[in-house]
Enzyme design. Sequence first.
Site, PDB file in Angstrom:
ATOM      1  N   GLY A 226       0.771  -1.244   0.000  1.00 53.79           N
ATOM      2  CA  GLY A 226       0.000   0.000   0.000  1.00 53.79           C
ATOM      3  C   GLY A 226       0.796   1.285   0.000  1.00 53.79           C
ATOM      4  O   GLY A 226       0.307   2.310   0.473  1.00 53.79           O
TER       5      GLY A 226
ATOM      6  N   MET B  55      -4.107  -7.150  -6.826  1.00 49.81           N
ATOM      7  CA  MET B  55      -3.487  -8.239  -7.575  1.00 49.81           C
ATOM      8  C   MET B  55      -4.482  -9.151  -8.288  1.00 49.81           C
ATOM      9  O   MET B  55      -4.176 -10.301  -8.575  1.00 49.81           O
ATOM     10  CB  MET B  55      -2.604  -9.074  -6.632  1.00 49.81           C
ATOM     11  CG  MET B  55      -1.452  -8.294  -6.022  1.00 49.81           C
ATOM     12  SD  MET B  55      -0.432  -7.472  -7.280  1.00 49.81           S
ATOM     13  CE  MET B  55       0.420  -8.895  -7.970  1.00 49.81           C
ATOM     14  N   ARG B  56      -5.662  -8.638  -8.569  1.00 48.09           N
ATOM     15  CA  ARG B  56      -6.649  -9.452  -9.287  1.00 48.09           C
ATOM     16  C   ARG B  56      -7.052  -8.766 -10.580  1.00 48.09           C
ATOM     17  O   ARG B  56      -7.085  -7.532 -10.648  1.00 48.09           O
ATOM     18  CB  ARG B  56      -7.896  -9.643  -8.437  1.00 48.09           C
ATOM     19  CG  ARG B  56      -7.646 -10.353  -7.124  1.00 48.09           C
ATOM     20  CD  ARG B  56      -8.888 -10.336  -6.279  1.00 48.09           C
ATOM     21  NE  ARG B  56      -9.945 -11.122  -6.879  1.00 48.09           N
ATOM     22  CZ  ARG B  56     -10.096 -12.432  -6.695  1.00 48.09           C
ATOM     23  NH1 ARG B  56      -9.266 -13.093  -5.914  1.00 48.09           N
ATOM     24  NH2 ARG B  56     -11.080 -13.084  -7.264  1.00 48.09           N
TER      25      ARG B  56
ATOM     26  N   ASN C  87      -5.524   2.495 -12.850  1.00 43.90           N
ATOM     27  CA  ASN C  87      -4.536   1.567 -12.295  1.00 43.90           C
ATOM     28  C   ASN C  87      -3.155   2.191 -12.441  1.00 43.90           C
ATOM     29  O   ASN C  87      -2.946   3.036 -13.321  1.00 43.90           O
ATOM     30  CB  ASN C  87      -4.585   0.241 -13.056  1.00 43.90           C
ATOM     31  CG  ASN C  87      -3.601  -0.775 -12.511  1.00 43.90           C
ATOM     32  OD1 ASN C  87      -3.442  -0.911 -11.295  1.00 43.90           O
ATOM     33  ND2 ASN C  87      -2.915  -1.487 -13.381  1.00 43.90           N
TER      34      ASN C  87
ATOM     35  N   HIS D  55       0.949   1.122 -12.920  1.00 45.43           N
ATOM     36  CA  HIS D  55       1.767  -0.027 -13.311  1.00 45.43           C
ATOM     37  C   HIS D  55       3.234   0.417 -13.399  1.00 45.43           C
ATOM     38  O   HIS D  55       3.518   1.486 -13.943  1.00 45.43           O
ATOM     39  CB  HIS D  55       1.284  -0.571 -14.666  1.00 45.43           C
ATOM     40  CG  HIS D  55       2.040  -1.781 -15.102  1.00 45.43           C
ATOM     41  ND1 HIS D  55       1.838  -3.016 -14.525  1.00 45.43           N
ATOM     42  CD2 HIS D  55       3.015  -1.944 -16.028  1.00 45.43           C
ATOM     43  CE1 HIS D  55       2.658  -3.894 -15.089  1.00 45.43           C
ATOM     44  NE2 HIS D  55       3.379  -3.266 -16.004  1.00 45.43           N
TER      45      HIS D  55
ATOM     46  N   VAL E  51      -4.610  -7.451 -19.368  1.00 42.70           N
ATOM     47  CA  VAL E  51      -4.097  -6.765 -18.187  1.00 42.70           C
ATOM     48  C   VAL E  51      -3.267  -5.553 -18.616  1.00 42.70           C
ATOM     49  O   VAL E  51      -2.557  -5.594 -19.605  1.00 42.70           O
ATOM     50  CB  VAL E  51      -3.129  -7.709 -17.426  1.00 42.70           C
ATOM     51  CG1 VAL E  51      -2.903  -7.192 -16.009  1.00 42.70           C
ATOM     52  CG2 VAL E  51      -3.631  -9.107 -17.426  1.00 42.70           C
ATOM     53  N   ASP E  52      -3.347  -4.492 -17.839  1.00 47.11           N
ATOM     54  CA  ASP E  52      -2.482  -3.320 -18.045  1.00 47.11           C
ATOM     55  C   ASP E  52      -2.618  -2.697 -19.435  1.00 47.11           C
ATOM     56  O   ASP E  52      -1.654  -2.189 -19.996  1.00 47.11           O
ATOM     57  CB  ASP E  52      -1.005  -3.670 -17.748  1.00 47.11           C
ATOM     58  CG  ASP E  52      -0.829  -4.170 -16.330  1.00 47.11           C
ATOM     59  OD1 ASP E  52      -1.514  -3.649 -15.433  1.00 47.11           O
ATOM     60  OD2 ASP E  52      -0.020  -5.076 -16.113  1.00 47.11           O
TER      61      ASP E  52
HETATM   62  C1  GRF Z   1       3.348  -0.925  -7.497  1.00 47.96           C
HETATM   63  O1  GRF Z   1       4.612  -1.064  -8.095  1.00 47.96           O
HETATM   64  C2  GRF Z   1       2.282  -0.746  -8.536  1.00 47.96           C
HETATM   65  O2  GRF Z   1       2.720  -0.042  -9.659  1.00 47.96           O
HETATM   66  C3  GRF Z   1       1.952  -2.179  -8.908  1.00 47.96           C
HETATM   67  O3  GRF Z   1       2.047  -2.893  -7.712  1.00 47.96           O
HETATM   68  C4  GRF Z   1       2.905  -2.218  -6.814  1.00 47.96           C
HETATM   69  C5  GRF Z   1       2.113  -1.958  -5.573  1.00 47.96           C
HETATM   70  O4  GRF Z   1       2.899  -1.401  -4.551  1.00 47.96           O
HETATM   71  N1  GRF Z   1       0.666  -2.249  -9.544  1.00 47.96           N
HETATM   72  P1  GRF Z   1       2.210  -0.722  -3.316  1.00 47.96           P
HETATM   73  O5  GRF Z   1       1.257  -1.768  -2.710  1.00 47.96           O
HETATM   74  O6  GRF Z   1       1.454   0.467  -3.800  1.00 47.96           O
HETATM   75  O7  GRF Z   1       3.311  -0.377  -2.386  1.00 47.96           O
END
Ligand code: GRF
Length: 210
Positions: free
Chosen positions: A18, A96-97, A113, A115, A151-152
Amino acid sequence: MTRAAGRLRVGALVSGRGSNLQALLDASARADYPAEIVVVISDRERAAALDRARTAGVEALFVNPKDFADREAFDLALVRELTARRVGLVCCAGFMRILSPAFTRAFAGRAMNIHPSLLPAFPGLHAQRQALDYGAKVAGATVHFLEDGAVDTGSIILQSSVPVHPDDTEDTLSARILIEEHKLYPEAVRLFAEGRLSVEGRRVFVRGRE
Ligand code: GRF
């Protein structure tokens, strides 16, 4: 903390540590920021991100995927929780889904999102390792709208690049990218909240900037 009326209500979806959520929480703590996180929802009960929400005084919700028959039913539960809180924007922050069309349609044009690569290069997991393995000289971060399908993908809102150093490891490169992520995400949410983003075809234009 006073919460000014009329700010954009944002819901965050998280699964892990987070740090991006924290950047959004820190931004929403500023009185002049036009958005506020009103709920943080995790698919993992022990996600550190939920603790960050609680510490910031924001509602933290665990929705257990195991309570639902399939992905779509889970996604519809997310839609229900977010809609009940009158959320105007959803930010996936290390969620993560993969979200099904049941979700992306409900929040079309209102879900983002982040990435850790310069999309469309290196989508999916371990983007930083992919960039290193490929020998990329430049890496970075992307904030994009969610869309149905792979995804992405989805229209790119903001990107920021960082150099790849010859002695980089996955950890050092990830750390350099993360610094950019933490600036980029609050900025993208601010632009959305201020009504400064418009989408034409695949392209996102930022009013007052381009
Ligand atoms: C980040 O690198 C984000 O870009 C990717 O997952 C990671 C999450 O990190 N989708 P955090 O939980 O925000 O520290």
